[in-house]
Scaffold this active site. Structure first.
Site, PDB file in Angstrom:
ATOM      1  N   LEU A 206      19.590  67.350   6.211  1.00 51.99           N
ATOM      2  CA  LEU A 206      19.242  68.518   5.387  1.00 51.99           C
ATOM      3  C   LEU A 206      17.821  68.295   4.885  1.00 51.99           C
ATOM      4  O   LEU A 206      17.582  67.327   4.165  1.00 51.99           O
ATOM      5  CB  LEU A 206      20.225  68.610   4.213  1.00 51.99           C
ATOM      6  CG  LEU A 206      20.210  69.857   3.337  1.00 51.99           C
ATOM      7  CD1 LEU A 206      20.647  71.078   4.131  1.00 51.99           C
ATOM      8  CD2 LEU A 206      21.131  69.652   2.133  1.00 51.99           C
ATOM      9  N   HIS A 207      16.892  69.158   5.298  1.00 50.65           N
ATOM     10  CA  HIS A 207      15.516  68.883   4.866  1.00 50.65           C
ATOM     11  C   HIS A 207      14.636  70.115   4.698  1.00 50.65           C
ATOM     12  O   HIS A 207      13.584  70.037   4.085  1.00 50.65           O
ATOM     13  CB  HIS A 207      14.830  67.940   5.863  1.00 50.65           C
ATOM     14  CG  HIS A 207      14.358  68.616   7.112  1.00 50.65           C
ATOM     15  ND1 HIS A 207      15.197  68.891   8.163  1.00 50.65           N
ATOM     16  CD2 HIS A 207      13.138  69.089   7.472  1.00 50.65           C
ATOM     17  CE1 HIS A 207      14.518  69.492   9.121  1.00 50.65           C
ATOM     18  NE2 HIS A 207      13.275  69.637   8.737  1.00 50.65           N
ATOM     19  N   ARG A 208      15.029  71.252   5.228  1.00 47.58           N
ATOM     20  CA  ARG A 208      14.119  72.398   5.217  1.00 47.58           C
ATOM     21  C   ARG A 208      13.864  72.903   3.796  1.00 47.58           C
ATOM     22  O   ARG A 208      14.746  72.862   2.939  1.00 47.58           O
ATOM     23  CB  ARG A 208      14.657  73.528   6.094  1.00 47.58           C
ATOM     24  CG  ARG A 208      14.600  73.202   7.573  1.00 47.58           C
ATOM     25  CD  ARG A 208      14.886  74.406   8.429  1.00 47.58           C
ATOM     26  NE  ARG A 208      14.804  74.057   9.839  1.00 47.58           N
ATOM     27  CZ  ARG A 208      13.685  74.120  10.568  1.00 47.58           C
ATOM     28  NH1 ARG A 208      12.567  74.531  10.010  1.00 47.58           N
ATOM     29  NH2 ARG A 208      13.694  73.775  11.845  1.00 47.58           N
ATOM     30  N   ARG A 239      12.102  64.337   1.957  1.00 46.85           N
ATOM     31  CA  ARG A 239      12.081  65.584   1.178  1.00 46.85           C
ATOM     32  C   ARG A 239      13.394  65.753   0.411  1.00 46.85           C
ATOM     33  O   ARG A 239      13.400  66.135  -0.767  1.00 46.85           O
ATOM     34  CB  ARG A 239      11.854  66.788   2.097  1.00 46.85           C
ATOM     35  CG  ARG A 239      12.042  68.136   1.383  1.00 46.85           C
ATOM     36  CD  ARG A 239      12.064  69.294   2.353  1.00 46.85           C
ATOM     37  NE  ARG A 239      10.723  69.631   2.782  1.00 46.85           N
ATOM     38  CZ  ARG A 239       9.908  70.430   2.115  1.00 46.85           C
ATOM     39  NH1 ARG A 239      10.278  70.951   0.966  1.00 46.85           N
ATOM     40  NH2 ARG A 239       8.718  70.707   2.588  1.00 46.85           N
ATOM     41  N   ASP A 280      20.297  71.418   9.235  1.00 45.88           N
ATOM     42  CA  ASP A 280      19.395  72.571   9.264  1.00 45.88           C
ATOM     43  C   ASP A 280      18.207  72.282  10.170  1.00 45.88           C
ATOM     44  O   ASP A 280      17.228  73.029  10.185  1.00 45.88           O
ATOM     45  CB  ASP A 280      18.930  72.961   7.853  1.00 45.88           C
ATOM     46  CG  ASP A 280      18.175  71.860   7.129  1.00 45.88           C
ATOM     47  OD1 ASP A 280      17.961  70.776   7.715  1.00 45.88           O
ATOM     48  OD2 ASP A 280      17.775  72.078   5.963  1.00 45.88           O
TER      49      ASP A 280
END
Length: 361
Positions: A206-208, A239, A280
């Site tokens: 999960l990073h966006r 992030r 994502d």
């Protein structure tokens, strides 16, 4: 022929590996410029060593910052490099700030630009990646498309004359590493502490920005992962770690166990060992598809629409809005019986990239 490759983030390093290998089999001069957009060793250095990529010829070391600061830093730093090298092609990869900055810097110096992975579209203008890929496609002289769908997008934007279908270089490296992992007897993947690789588990990333910058959205997504009935190996991008700390959100709870990003071969091994993937990431969606693992994508759209065919990938932008049982059933579903096909090519895309650059030089 002299070609400068501009890379800076993990997915670009994976794509660089087969391109560098293809150039090494020729007499062409291939210069690698690493912008340093991903400055964490887990997201950068291990990919050079693990995938056999030559060390960068130039490292710009731009580091982190807002989109504007990071893009501007790459522009300023790469300008003298391109002026000195004067290559026949500047090859930019994917959809990062490094991609856009490399393309703009080259265009300003009247150097030919080729865009690898051209033509992808999410049609979500809130995504920084969408701005980068659209602007780069319209600035570039040669558009190297990975799929028929990408070619259709480019034609719809009046760019057909500059486009060439070469296939997806990610297939080249993913299938090679898959075969290496299998030949090595499927070694146990390096999963977060508390997850048994011999038992069913889900692999998650999960990073966006659209999923991590808003505290409420990030908390909801993390809670959805926490509630899953299988252990979740969450490979945490810097992030995600930074935003969770900033928002006061605990990641390591419920079903979730947090680990660091893996080298590419380790990631492939982890996907092969998993019951499924929740992500994502565009790259991981496709890797799950190529490795025949069901994927649940935490976004309302995907650039890789081919992965949706046959139920291999499902888009679930708001899992916390589903009944808990429905979300659990979807995220832990078995692999479909429908064959995946080969929409991303035959594993020889890098060779075609080099050949196309030769022909167009």
């Amino acid at each position: 022929m002299k070609v400068v490759s501009v890379v800076g983030a993990r997915p670009q390093l994976v794509k660089l590996a087969p391109i560098a290998a293809a150039f090494a089999r020729t007499a062409h001069e291939h210069i690698i410029v690493h912008t340093g957009q991903h400055y964490d060793a887990d997201l950068s250095d291990v990919f050079f060593s693990g995938l056999g990529i030559p060390d960068p010829d130039v490292h710009l070391g731009v580091g982190s910052g807002s989109h504007g600061i990071q893009t501007g830093a790459v522009l300023a730093a790469i300008d003298p490099v391109l002026d000195r090298e004067k290559p026949d092609w500047v090859l930019v990869y994917g959809d990062t700030n490094s991609t856009l900055a490399g393309a703009v810097a080259a265009v300003k110096q009247h150097l030919p630009v080729a865009h690898l992975e051209a033509g992808l579209r999410s049609f979500n203008r809130r995504m920084p990646e969408e701005h980068n890929r659209v602007l780069t496609d319209h600035a570039a002289d040669l558009l190297l498309a990975p799929t028929d769908e990408a070619m259709r997008h480019l034609a719809a934007e009046g760019l057909a004359a500059r486009s060439a279908l070469v296939g997806d270089v990610m297939v080249d490296v993913c299938l090679r590493i898959r075969d290496d992992v299998r030949a090595d007897g499927h070694p146990a993947p390096a999963l977060p502490e508390g997850i048994d690789p011999t038992q069913p588990y889900l692999l998650a990333t999960l990073h966006r920005a659209e999923n991590t910058d808003d505290p409420r959205r990030l908390a909801d997504l993390v809670a959805a992962l926490n509630d899953l009935p299988l252990p979740v190996a969450l490979l945490a991008h810097p992030r995600l770690i930074a935003r969770a700390r900033e928002h006061g959100i605990k990641l390591d709870q419920g079903a979730v166990r947090v680990g660091r990003p893996l080298p590419y071969a380790g990631m492939v091994a982890a996907v092969l060992g998993a019951a499924g993937v929740v992500t994502d990431s565009g790259g991981l969606q496709k890797e799950a598809y190529l490795l025949h693992r069901p994927c649940t994508t935490l976004r309302p759209e995907t650039e890789w629409v081919e992965t949706l065919e046959g139920g291999w990938n499902h888009l679930v932008p708001d899992p916390h809005q589903l009944p808990e049982a429905a979300w659990a059933e979807l995220a832990t579903r078995p692999a479909p019986e429908t064959p995946t096909g080969t929409p991303y090519g035959d594993g020889r895309a890098a060779e075609r990239v080099v050949q196309t650059l030769e022909q167009q030089a």
